[in-house]
Design a protein around this motif. Structure first.
Motif, PDB file in Angstrom:
ATOM      1  N   ASN A   1     -14.578   8.347  -5.808  1.00  0.00           N
ATOM      2  CA  ASN A   1     -13.303   7.673  -5.994  1.00  0.00           C
ATOM      3  C   ASN A   1     -13.256   6.356  -5.241  1.00  0.00           C
ATOM      4  O   ASN A   1     -13.960   6.151  -4.248  1.00  0.00           O
ATOM      5  N   HIS A   2     -12.415   5.472  -5.762  1.00  0.00           N
ATOM      6  CA  HIS A   2     -12.242   4.119  -5.217  1.00  0.00           C
ATOM      7  C   HIS A   2     -10.777   3.982  -4.832  1.00  0.00           C
ATOM      8  O   HIS A   2      -9.894   4.176  -5.672  1.00  0.00           O
ATOM      9  N   ALA A   3     -10.509   3.695  -3.559  1.00  0.00           N
ATOM     10  CA  ALA A   3      -9.136   3.765  -3.047  1.00  0.00           C
ATOM     11  C   ALA A   3      -8.679   2.432  -2.451  1.00  0.00           C
ATOM     12  O   ALA A   3      -9.430   1.763  -1.738  1.00  0.00           O
ATOM     13  N   TRP A   4      -7.423   2.090  -2.769  1.00  0.00           N
ATOM     14  CA  TRP A   4      -6.703   1.004  -2.101  1.00  0.00           C
ATOM     15  C   TRP A   4      -5.523   1.617  -1.344  1.00  0.00           C
ATOM     16  O   TRP A   4      -4.830   2.477  -1.881  1.00  0.00           O
ATOM     17  N   ASN A   5      -5.295   1.189  -0.117  1.00  0.00           N
ATOM     18  CA  ASN A   5      -4.083   1.543   0.622  1.00  0.00           C
ATOM     19  C   ASN A   5      -3.365   0.269   1.015  1.00  0.00           C
ATOM     20  O   ASN A   5      -3.971  -0.650   1.591  1.00  0.00           O
ATOM     21  N   TYR A   6      -2.071   0.199   0.697  1.00  0.00           N
ATOM     22  CA  TYR A   6      -1.243  -0.954   1.034  1.00  0.00           C
ATOM     23  C   TYR A   6      -0.260  -0.489   2.107  1.00  0.00           C
ATOM     24  O   TYR A   6       0.700   0.229   1.826  1.00  0.00           O
ATOM     25  N   VAL A   7      -0.521  -0.901   3.336  1.00  0.00           N
ATOM     26  CA  VAL A   7       0.186  -0.360   4.500  1.00  0.00           C
ATOM     27  C   VAL A   7       1.165  -1.391   5.048  1.00  0.00           C
ATOM     28  O   VAL A   7       0.879  -2.597   5.086  1.00  0.00           O
TER      29      VAL A   7
ATOM     30  N   LEU B   1     -17.790   3.109  -9.325  1.00  0.00           N
ATOM     31  CA  LEU B   1     -17.936   4.545  -9.534  1.00  0.00           C
ATOM     32  C   LEU B   1     -19.180   4.896 -10.337  1.00  0.00           C
ATOM     33  O   LEU B   1     -19.439   6.079 -10.592  1.00  0.00           O
ATOM     34  N   ASP B   2     -19.939   3.869 -10.744  1.00  0.00           N
ATOM     35  CA  ASP B   2     -21.194   4.074 -11.472  1.00  0.00           C
ATOM     36  C   ASP B   2     -20.966   4.860 -12.760  1.00  0.00           C
ATOM     37  O   ASP B   2     -21.633   5.855 -13.047  1.00  0.00           O
ATOM     38  N   ILE B   3     -19.980   4.393 -13.546  1.00  0.00           N
ATOM     39  CA  ILE B   3     -19.658   5.020 -14.827  1.00  0.00           C
ATOM     40  C   ILE B   3     -19.575   3.927 -15.896  1.00  0.00           C
ATOM     41  O   ILE B   3     -19.398   2.754 -15.572  1.00  0.00           O
ATOM     42  N   PRO B   4     -19.684   4.290 -17.163  1.00  0.00           N
ATOM     43  CA  PRO B   4     -19.581   3.272 -18.227  1.00  0.00           C
ATOM     44  C   PRO B   4     -18.182   2.644 -18.264  1.00  0.00           C
ATOM     45  O   PRO B   4     -17.187   3.291 -17.925  1.00  0.00           O
ATOM     46  N   LEU B   5     -18.133   1.399 -18.665  1.00  0.00           N
ATOM     47  CA  LEU B   5     -16.859   0.700 -18.846  1.00  0.00           C
ATOM     48  C   LEU B   5     -15.972   1.477 -19.817  1.00  0.00           C
ATOM     49  O   LEU B   5     -16.448   2.012 -20.818  1.00  0.00           O
ATOM     50  N   LEU B   6     -14.676   1.557 -19.489  1.00  0.00           N
ATOM     51  CA  LEU B   6     -13.667   2.259 -20.285  1.00  0.00           C
ATOM     52  C   LEU B   6     -13.830   3.780 -20.262  1.00  0.00           C
ATOM     53  O   LEU B   6     -13.267   4.486 -21.098  1.00  0.00           O
ATOM     54  N   SER B   7     -14.596   4.296 -19.294  1.00  0.00           N
ATOM     55  CA  SER B   7     -14.657   5.749 -19.123  1.00  0.00           C
ATOM     56  C   SER B   7     -13.290   6.250 -18.665  1.00  0.00           C
ATOM     57  O   SER B   7     -12.548   5.539 -17.972  1.00  0.00           O
ATOM     58  N   PRO B   8     -12.927   7.509 -18.975  1.00  0.00           N
ATOM     59  CA  PRO B   8     -11.650   8.052 -18.500  1.00  0.00           C
ATOM     60  C   PRO B   8     -11.674   8.279 -16.995  1.00  0.00           C
ATOM     61  O   PRO B   8     -12.658   8.759 -16.444  1.00  0.00           O
ATOM     62  N   ILE B   9     -10.589   7.893 -16.333  1.00  0.00           N
ATOM     63  CA  ILE B   9     -10.440   8.134 -14.899  1.00  0.00           C
ATOM     64  C   ILE B   9      -9.042   8.687 -14.635  1.00  0.00           C
ATOM     65  O   ILE B   9      -8.145   8.569 -15.472  1.00  0.00           O
ATOM     66  N   LEU B  10      -8.870   9.307 -13.475  1.00  0.00           N
ATOM     67  CA  LEU B  10      -7.550   9.712 -13.016  1.00  0.00           C
ATOM     68  C   LEU B  10      -7.048   8.673 -12.029  1.00  0.00           C
ATOM     69  O   LEU B  10      -7.729   8.365 -11.050  1.00  0.00           O
ATOM     70  N   HIS B  11      -5.886   8.115 -12.319  1.00  0.00           N
ATOM     71  CA  HIS B  11      -5.290   7.106 -11.438  1.00  0.00           C
ATOM     72  C   HIS B  11      -4.161   7.753 -10.645  1.00  0.00           C
ATOM     73  O   HIS B  11      -3.183   8.229 -11.220  1.00  0.00           O
ATOM     74  N   TYR B  12      -4.328   7.780  -9.332  1.00  0.00           N
ATOM     75  CA  TYR B  12      -3.371   8.431  -8.430  1.00  0.00           C
ATOM     76  C   TYR B  12      -2.615   7.378  -7.631  1.00  0.00           C
ATOM     77  O   TYR B  12      -3.217   6.440  -7.098  1.00  0.00           O
ATOM     78  N   THR B  13      -1.297   7.518  -7.551  1.00  0.00           N
ATOM     79  CA  THR B  13      -0.476   6.695  -6.665  1.00  0.00           C
ATOM     80  C   THR B  13       0.277   7.626  -5.729  1.00  0.00           C
ATOM     81  O   THR B  13       0.978   8.534  -6.179  1.00  0.00           O
ATOM     82  N   GLY B  14       0.103   7.427  -4.428  1.00  0.00           N
ATOM     83  CA  GLY B  14       0.791   8.241  -3.429  1.00  0.00           C
ATOM     84  C   GLY B  14       1.568   7.356  -2.483  1.00  0.00           C
ATOM     85  O   GLY B  14       0.991   6.452  -1.854  1.00  0.00           O
ATOM     86  N   VAL B  15       2.871   7.578  -2.373  1.00  0.00           N
ATOM     87  CA  VAL B  15       3.723   6.778  -1.493  1.00  0.00           C
ATOM     88  C   VAL B  15       4.162   7.639  -0.321  1.00  0.00           C
ATOM     89  O   VAL B  15       4.796   8.685  -0.508  1.00  0.00           O
ATOM     90  N   SER B  16       3.807   7.212   0.896  1.00  0.00           N
ATOM     91  CA  SER B  16       4.162   7.944   2.108  1.00  0.00           C
ATOM     92  C   SER B  16       5.379   7.306   2.764  1.00  0.00           C
ATOM     93  O   SER B  16       5.433   6.078   2.936  1.00  0.00           O
ATOM     94  N   TYR B  17       6.333   8.153   3.148  1.00  0.00           N
ATOM     95  CA  TYR B  17       7.579   7.693   3.770  1.00  0.00           C
ATOM     96  C   TYR B  17       7.700   8.273   5.170  1.00  0.00           C
ATOM     97  O   TYR B  17       7.312   9.418   5.417  1.00  0.00           O
ATOM     98  N   ASP B  18       8.273   7.475   6.089  1.00  0.00           N
ATOM     99  CA  ASP B  18       8.513   7.995   7.434  1.00  0.00           C
ATOM    100  C   ASP B  18       9.884   8.670   7.488  1.00  0.00           C
ATOM    101  O   ASP B  18      10.565   8.807   6.462  1.00  0.00           O
ATOM    102  N   GLU B  19      10.281   9.098   8.672  1.00  0.00           N
ATOM    103  CA  GLU B  19      11.527   9.860   8.813  1.00  0.00           C
ATOM    104  C   GLU B  19      12.764   9.036   8.511  1.00  0.00           C
ATOM    105  O   GLU B  19      13.836   9.586   8.244  1.00  0.00           O
ATOM    106  N   ASP B  20      12.626   7.707   8.556  1.00  0.00           N
ATOM    107  CA  ASP B  20      13.753   6.840   8.228  1.00  0.00           C
ATOM    108  C   ASP B  20      13.831   6.528   6.736  1.00  0.00           C
ATOM    109  O   ASP B  20      14.685   5.736   6.311  1.00  0.00           O
TER     110      ASP B  20
END
Length: 248
Positions: free
Chosen positions: A149-155, A205-224
């Protein structure tokens, strides 16, 4: 020769039968034990097992052959390709500890990090900011070295100021935020969707162009209720699945 025994299936008459059968057999193949035989039963036996016509069964098998999961040989029979295997599933989990466990256990390479303008599609999570700190990583299987997997985190920049980038080589971002930085994460909202790999993702990811992938978005929230991290991860579609269990 002993043949492979697929799982049973309760058919839904509102969906194409060949599709249901192919997906059931696909799940049985990918979830098989290493000791399971590679030879499938005959078309007639499979049709009887699933309660469908031989024509329907033949269409389902053709779908799996197109995917490269099986090979069919005249007079010899139908065989599971030895390379057909399932990787670790991406699961919907109920706690931050469980999410940390899900993200662990891979070799991680930190490709880049630093300030960056907020991508327009993520602006809603940081309405008061124009810039965040981005971290880009590539994770690989520890045993095979195969990229998974290839991950970006925007903090949030206030949080990123306390992050030691070397921690991201051994820990998931969620664990770094919680245990190393001390962020009190109250909730994480996950979204998973199917996409096709763009040129950069396909290369990493060493896969052919336009191969199916799962795209995950996770948003983390603090107590506020403030968003502190938005993760966007591309998982190889041939190594991951997404499982949701609902209590009725």
């Amino acid at each position: 020769m002993t043949t492979f025994a697929p799982d049973s299936l309760a058919l839904n008459r509102k969906l194409p039968l060949w599709y249901q059968v192919s997906q059931s057999l696909r799940a049985s193949i990918l979830g098989r034990s290493p000791e399971a035989p590679l030879r499938l039963p005959t078309e007639d036996a499979l049709a009887l097992h699933y309660g469908v016509s031989v024509l329907t069964m033949r269409q389902a098998l053709k779908e799996l052959e197109t995917e490269g999961l099986i090979s069919r040989h005249r007079r010899r029979g139908t065989f599971i390709e030895p390379s057909a295997q399932r990787g670790a599933p991406v699961r919907l989990l109920g706690s931050v500890d469980a999410i940390v466990a899900q993200q662990s256990g891979m070799r991680t390479e930190l490709l880049e990090h630093g300030p960056t303008p907020i991508p327009p599609e993520l602006a809603e999570f940081y309405p008061e900011l124009t810039e965040v700190t981005a971290y880009r990583r590539l994770r690989s299987d520890e045993e095979t070295g195969e990229p998974t997997n290839h991950a970006w985190n925007y903090v949030h920049p206030d949080i990123a100021a306390a992050i030691d980038p070397s921690d991201l080589l051994r820990w998931p971002m969620t664990k770094v935020l919680r245990d190393a930085v001390g962020v009190r994460i109250s909730r994480i909202t996950d979204t998973v969707e199917a996409r096709l790999a763009d040129p950069e993702t396909a290369r990493l990811l060493d896969i052919p162009l336009l191969s199916p992938i799962l795209h995950y978005t996770g948003v983390s929230y603090d107590e506020d209720g403030r968003a502190v991290d938005v993760a966007r991860i591309h998982y190889r579609g041939d190594r991951f699945s997404f499982t949701v269990t609902l209590e009725a």
